[in-house]
Design an enzyme around this catalytic site. Structure first.
Site, PDB file in Angstrom:
ATOM      1  N   PHE A   1      12.820  17.727 -18.563  1.00 47.68           N
ATOM      2  CA  PHE A   1      13.147  19.110 -18.178  1.00 47.68           C
ATOM      3  C   PHE A   1      14.095  19.161 -16.975  1.00 47.68           C
ATOM      4  CE2 PHE A   1      11.453  22.639 -15.359  1.00 47.68           C
ATOM      5  CZ  PHE A   1      12.284  23.612 -15.881  1.00 47.68           C
ATOM      6  N   ILE A   2      13.691  18.567 -15.858  1.00 51.42           N
ATOM      7  CA  ILE A   2      14.538  18.639 -14.656  1.00 51.42           C
ATOM      8  C   ILE A   2      15.734  17.699 -14.800  1.00 51.42           C
ATOM      9  CG2 ILE A   2      14.632  18.239 -12.155  1.00 51.42           C
ATOM     10  CD1 ILE A   2      11.665  18.965 -11.984  1.00 51.42           C
TER      11      ILE A   2
ATOM     12  N   ASP B   1      16.046   6.896 -20.201  1.00 50.49           N
ATOM     13  CA  ASP B   1      14.827   7.638 -20.517  1.00 50.49           C
ATOM     14  C   ASP B   1      14.212   6.973 -21.756  1.00 50.49           C
ATOM     15  OD1 ASP B   1      13.945  10.960 -19.965  1.00 50.49           O
ATOM     16  OD2 ASP B   1      13.000   9.798 -21.560  1.00 50.49           O
TER      17      ASP B   1
ATOM     18  N   LEU C   1      12.211   8.455 -23.746  1.00 47.46           N
ATOM     19  CA  LEU C   1      11.961   9.561 -24.678  1.00 47.46           C
ATOM     20  C   LEU C   1      10.473   9.723 -25.013  1.00 47.46           C
ATOM     21  CD1 LEU C   1      15.074   9.276 -27.075  1.00 47.46           C
ATOM     22  CD2 LEU C   1      14.813  10.604 -24.967  1.00 47.46           C
TER      23      LEU C   1
ATOM     24  N   GLY D   1      10.688  13.341 -23.058  1.00 49.54           N
ATOM     25  CA  GLY D   1      11.959  14.068 -23.140  1.00 49.54           C
ATOM     26  C   GLY D   1      12.628  13.884 -24.486  1.00 49.54           C
TER      27      GLY D   1
ATOM     28  N   ASP E   1      12.956   1.771 -20.841  1.00 50.85           N
ATOM     29  CA  ASP E   1      11.845   1.971 -19.909  1.00 50.85           C
ATOM     30  C   ASP E   1      12.323   1.693 -18.491  1.00 50.85           C
ATOM     31  OD1 ASP E   1       9.397   1.481 -18.355  1.00 50.85           O
ATOM     32  OD2 ASP E   1       8.400   1.559 -20.298  1.00 50.85           O
TER      33      ASP E   1
ATOM     34  N   TYR F   1      -2.354  11.562 -10.793  1.00 52.13           N
ATOM     35  CA  TYR F   1      -0.929  11.935 -10.757  1.00 52.13           C
ATOM     36  C   TYR F   1      -0.457  12.094  -9.316  1.00 52.13           C
ATOM     37  CZ  TYR F   1       3.265  14.854 -10.937  1.00 52.13           C
ATOM     38  OH  TYR F   1       4.530  15.358 -10.739  1.00 52.13           O
TER      39      TYR F   1
ATOM     40  N   ASN G   1       6.187  23.908  -8.191  1.00 53.28           N
ATOM     41  CA  ASN G   1       6.153  24.164  -9.645  1.00 53.28           C
ATOM     42  C   ASN G   1       7.510  24.631 -10.160  1.00 53.28           C
ATOM     43  OD1 ASN G   1       3.259  24.136  -8.832  1.00 53.28           O
ATOM     44  ND2 ASN G   1       3.016  24.526 -11.024  1.00 53.28           N
TER      45      ASN G   1
ATOM     46  N   ARG H   1       0.284  29.279  -6.993  1.00 59.05           N
ATOM     47  CA  ARG H   1       1.270  28.206  -6.973  1.00 59.05           C
ATOM     48  C   ARG H   1       2.583  28.756  -6.442  1.00 59.05           C
ATOM     49  NH1 ARG H   1      -2.592  25.680  -7.455  1.00 59.05           N
ATOM     50  NH2 ARG H   1      -3.201  24.141  -9.006  1.00 59.05           N
TER      51      ARG H   1
HETATM   52  P1  NAD Z   1       9.440  15.606 -17.949  1.00 59.64           P
HETATM   53  O1  NAD Z   1       8.233  15.034 -18.560  1.00 59.64           O
HETATM   54  O2  NAD Z   1      10.167  16.693 -18.665  1.00 59.64           O
HETATM   55  O3  NAD Z   1      10.491  14.460 -17.596  1.00 59.64           O
HETATM   56  C1  NAD Z   1      10.101  13.126 -17.326  1.00 59.64           C
HETATM   57  C2  NAD Z   1      10.974  12.235 -18.168  1.00 59.64           C
HETATM   58  O4  NAD Z   1      10.641  10.874 -17.880  1.00 59.64           O
HETATM   59  C3  NAD Z   1      10.760  12.428 -19.669  1.00 59.64           C
HETATM   60  O5  NAD Z   1      12.002  12.675 -20.297  1.00 59.64           O
HETATM   61  C4  NAD Z   1      10.141  11.123 -20.143  1.00 59.64           C
HETATM   62  O6  NAD Z   1      10.537  10.785 -21.474  1.00 59.64           O
HETATM   63  C5  NAD Z   1      10.670  10.147 -19.106  1.00 59.64           C
HETATM   64  N1  NAD Z   1       9.833   8.956 -18.930  1.00 59.64           N
HETATM   65  C6  NAD Z   1       8.484   8.884 -18.834  1.00 59.64           C
HETATM   66  N2  NAD Z   1       8.092   7.626 -18.699  1.00 59.64           N
HETATM   67  C7  NAD Z   1       9.216   6.854 -18.703  1.00 59.64           C
HETATM   68  C8  NAD Z   1       9.473   5.457 -18.586  1.00 59.64           C
HETATM   69  N3  NAD Z   1       8.483   4.566 -18.466  1.00 59.64           N
HETATM   70  N4  NAD Z   1      10.765   5.046 -18.631  1.00 59.64           N
HETATM   71  C9  NAD Z   1      11.780   5.914 -18.782  1.00 59.64           C
HETATM   72  N5  NAD Z   1      11.594   7.244 -18.903  1.00 59.64           N
HETATM   73  C10 NAD Z   1      10.338   7.708 -18.849  1.00 59.64           C
HETATM   74  O7  NAD Z   1       9.037  16.129 -16.487  1.00 59.64           O
HETATM   75  P2  NAD Z   1       9.867  16.970 -15.433  1.00 59.64           P
HETATM   76  O8  NAD Z   1       9.136  18.247 -15.223  1.00 59.64           O
HETATM   77  O9  NAD Z   1      11.310  17.002 -15.794  1.00 59.64           O
HETATM   78  O10 NAD Z   1       9.656  16.088 -14.131  1.00 59.64           O
HETATM   79  C11 NAD Z   1      10.651  15.186 -13.670  1.00 59.64           C
HETATM   80  C12 NAD Z   1      10.202  14.582 -12.348  1.00 59.64           C
HETATM   81  O11 NAD Z   1       9.999  15.618 -11.388  1.00 59.64           O
HETATM   82  C13 NAD Z   1       8.893  13.805 -12.438  1.00 59.64           C
HETATM   83  O12 NAD Z   1       9.001  12.673 -11.618  1.00 59.64           O
HETATM   84  C14 NAD Z   1       7.857  14.768 -11.871  1.00 59.64           C
HETATM   85  O13 NAD Z   1       6.779  14.081 -11.282  1.00 59.64           O
HETATM   86  C15 NAD Z   1       8.692  15.511 -10.847  1.00 59.64           C
HETATM   87  N6  NAD Z   1       8.180  16.851 -10.581  1.00 59.64           N
HETATM   88  C16 NAD Z   1       8.237  17.825 -11.528  1.00 59.64           C
HETATM   89  C17 NAD Z   1       7.749  19.107 -11.233  1.00 59.64           C
HETATM   90  C18 NAD Z   1       7.803  20.235 -12.220  1.00 59.64           C
HETATM   91  O14 NAD Z   1       7.299  21.312 -11.900  1.00 59.64           O
HETATM   92  N7  NAD Z   1       8.397  20.089 -13.393  1.00 59.64           N
HETATM   93  C19 NAD Z   1       7.180  19.352  -9.991  1.00 59.64           C
HETATM   94  C20 NAD Z   1       7.117  18.305  -9.075  1.00 59.64           C
HETATM   95  C21 NAD Z   1       7.641  17.068  -9.360  1.00 59.64           C
END
Ligand code: NAD
Length: 329
Positions: free
Chosen positions: A26-27, A46, A48, A51, A66, A154, A183, A222
């Site tokens: 997402f981010i 990634d 996947l 994502g 990975d 987490y 969030n 939040r």
């Molecule tokens: P997300 O799950 O959409 O994105 C995480 C991505 O990491 C996914 O595309 C997944 O396929 C990939 N991934 C997971 N394990 C992997 C691995 N071993 N190797 C390679 N790729 C891998 O989550 P997000 O919301 O986009 O979050 C991104 C980051 O931001 C994370 O580190 C999360 O902890 C942090 N974060 C997110 C939020 C939020 O509100 N979305 C808030 C605080 C922190």
């Protein structure tokens, strides 16, 4: 005084080479697409697991892999100025079921990445950490100086990742910037059935005309920050100088209860929704609001999108909700 500020915040803006781990999430995807539009050279790794490649700008160089695969990282890190480390497992409830996996990916992945960065001579890492790392806090809003009290695997894994990038970053002369994102929400946020984030879950339930299920009594709060604001903060963390070792909250600065969130959704869609309170399913800390003054000071950043505007943008830009909307009108 003005001159000093300009000198300490000198920007490096031209054609960066960046690697984004987790760049299909997402981010990560929003960041990758934005940076590609700004003419930076963007690589993504990634696996996947959560994502997907769909929606990633064609200028982004994507590799499936990975983040713990150090030899693969060596190749991807060649010529890279800065790494955004976003790859992680991201669900609090899921982490309670699978702590070993969360530790392996979120902590092990960070250490592997830092090791590969040292070998490749990359100068800066930006870690997407989480407001969840604060845990239950006696004082709100929470500043970066608060004592950390993580309450889930987490949250512990994100805090451990912070310590790793800061400690081994200092040892190996890799600059680190930690952004504690609260969030984040916006269009195209994943909706996994077992642990969907609250905003897309509420929108889906509200638009489908069913009951809106609140975990808890509605008073849980939040700090919701819109994706474009998060992306701007991430960009600034890469381009501003002299912030090595900083740890910075990225949030809206507004604490919103679940009840207030539902009120906003109702105002936006113009319908009352039926609210179902499931107090037994309440999870996570009760309140999590952020003090964002350090982000203003160090990154010259503040959020621009209000919750109501952000929710409106989701309805406008995310086809999943447009289809549902058409069906309910
Ligand atoms: P997300 O799950 O959409 O994105 C995480 C991505 O990491 C996914 O595309 C997944 O396929 C990939 N991934 C997971 N394990 C992997 C691995 N071993 N190797 C390679 N790729 C891998 O989550 P997000 O919301 O986009 O979050 C991104 C980051 O931001 C994370 O580190 C999360 O902890 C942090 N974060 C997110 C939020 C939020 O509100 N979305 C808030 C605080 C922190």
């Amino acid at each position: 005084m003005t001159l000093r500020i300009i000198l300490t915040t000198k920007l490096v803006t031209n054609n960066m080479n960046v690697l984004i781990t987790g760049g299909a999430g997402f981010i990560g995807k929003a960041l990758a697409n934005y940076l590609a539009e700004q003419q930076h050279h963007v690589r993504v790794i990634d696996d996947l697991s959560a994502g997907e490649k769909v929606g990633l700008d064609s200028r982004v160089d994507f590799t499936r892999g990975d983040v713990r695969d150090i030899p693969k990282l060596w190749g991807l890190l060649r010529g890279v100025d800065c790494v955004y480390h976003l790859a992680a497992r991201v669900s609090v409830p899921e982490s309670i079921l699978y702590p070993v996996e969360y530790n392996a990916v979120n902590v092990g992945g960070t250490v592997a990445l830092m090791t590969a960065m040292r070998d490749a001579g990359v100068r800066r890492v930006i870690l997407a950490s989480s407001g969840a790392a604060y845990g239950e806090q006696p004082h709100q809003p929470v500043s970066e100086k608060a004592e950390m009290r993580p309450t889930s695997p987490y949250a512990v894994s994100k805090l451990a990742a912070e310590y790793y990038v800061q400690a081994i970053g200092a040892l190996w002369k890799i600059e680190s910037v930690v952004l504690r994102i609260f969030n984040a929400y916006g269009p195209h946020q994943q909706l996994p059935p077992s642990h969907a984030p609250v905003i897309p879950r509420f929108l889906k339930q509200a638009l489908s005309g069913g009951s809106l299920v609140v975990f808890g009594n509605g008073k849980q709060s939040r700090d919701f920050v819109y994706i474009d604001d998060v992306v701007r903060a991430l960009e600034r963390a890469a381009t501003i100088q002299n912030i090595d070792g900083a740890c910075i909250n990225i949030a809206s600065g507004n604490d919103t209860t679940m009840t207030q969130l539902i009120d906003e959704i109702e105002a936006l869609i113009g319908t009352r929704v039926h609210r179902l309170y499931n107090e037994e399913e309440a999870s996570g800390v009760s309140h999590l609001g952020a003090d964002i003054s350090l982000a203003a000071k160090l990154l010259d950043w503040s959020p621009r999108v209000s919750l109501r505007e952000g929710l409106g943008k989701i309805l406008k830009l995310d086809p999943r909700f447009q289809i549902q909307r058409a069906a309910t009108h």
